[in-house]
Structure formats: C-alpha cells, structure tokens
Design a protein around this motif. Sequence first.
Motif, PDB file in Angstrom:
ATOM      1  N   ARG A   4       0.302  -1.071   0.416  1.00  0.00           N
ATOM      2  CA  ARG A   4       0.133   0.086  -0.011  1.00  0.00           C
ATOM      3  C   ARG A   4       0.930   1.328  -0.187  1.00  0.00           C
ATOM      4  O   ARG A   4       1.656   1.769   1.129  1.00  0.00           O
ATOM      5  N   ARG A   5       0.681   2.186  -0.963  1.00  0.00           N
ATOM      6  CA  ARG A   5       1.567   3.892  -0.507  1.00  0.00           C
ATOM      7  C   ARG A   5       1.302   4.522  -0.500  1.00  0.00           C
ATOM      8  O   ARG A   5      -0.439   4.331  -0.794  1.00  0.00           O
ATOM      9  N   PRO A   7      -1.207   7.718  -0.647  1.00  0.00           N
ATOM     10  CA  PRO A   7      -2.188   9.275  -2.067  1.00  0.00           C
ATOM     11  C   PRO A   7      -1.037   9.677  -1.851  1.00  0.00           C
ATOM     12  O   PRO A   7      -0.719  10.373  -3.710  1.00  0.00           O
ATOM     13  N   LEU A   8      -0.143  10.142  -1.502  1.00  0.00           N
ATOM     14  CA  LEU A   8       0.858  12.086  -1.740  1.00  0.00           C
ATOM     15  C   LEU A   8       1.329  11.052  -2.508  1.00  0.00           C
ATOM     16  O   LEU A   8       2.200  11.714  -3.962  1.00  0.00           O
ATOM     17  N   PHE A   9       2.446   9.841  -1.901  1.00  0.00           N
ATOM     18  CA  PHE A   9       3.205  10.065  -2.714  1.00  0.00           C
ATOM     19  C   PHE A   9       2.989   9.235  -4.731  1.00  0.00           C
ATOM     20  O   PHE A   9       4.038   9.624  -5.280  1.00  0.00           O
ATOM     21  N   VAL A  10       2.009   8.534  -4.603  1.00  0.00           N
ATOM     22  CA  VAL A  10       1.307   7.763  -6.411  1.00  0.00           C
ATOM     23  C   VAL A  10       1.327   9.397  -6.991  1.00  0.00           C
ATOM     24  O   VAL A  10       1.467   9.245  -8.190  1.00  0.00           O
TER      25      VAL A  10
END
Length: 91
Positions: A4-5, A7-10
């Motif tokens: 799980r990443r 949302p800010l990173f994506v």
Amino acid sequence: MTGRRSPLFVMGVALIGALGALAGCASTAPATGGTNTIEGGVRIPGTSSTGSATTSKVNVALGDSSGVGPMSLTVSPATAPAGNVTFVVKN
C-alpha cells in the motif's frame, strides 16, 4: 509498508511523469531558422540567404522491367557538389 502506497506518493510520481511527458513535447525554433526555413532546418527551394548559391541539376531516369526483373534508377551526373540540387525525374 509493502502493498500500500500513500496517496501523496502516488500523486507525486504521477506529477513527475506528466511533467516529463510535457517537457518532451516542447520545441524551440532553430537558431538558424527564418521565414525561408521549415521545421527541421529544411530550406524552402528557390530561397537563399546568401543570394549567390548555385543550383546543380541531376537527371534521374526510372525504369521497370514489367515485373520480370528489378526496377532501375539511373542518375546523371553520378555526383553533385554540396549545396542546392534540383532533381529532374523521368519515368
């Protein structure tokens, strides 16, 4: 933290990818361009920036053996000096 990443990173990765794609599409006018030059630096025939350029003429004869053998292409003269060249093609 596998699987799980955040949302800010994506969103950051997507933004960097979009900026990279847009930067690859940018173009600038060539420094030697002008009104007689099209994109890629190709000079429009019949125009010269120096006014003293000579044009060489090369005759090209095309031949076909009605599908029995190879097609032919004959040029005369075999070489031309650097500069403007006009090709006269006859089939």
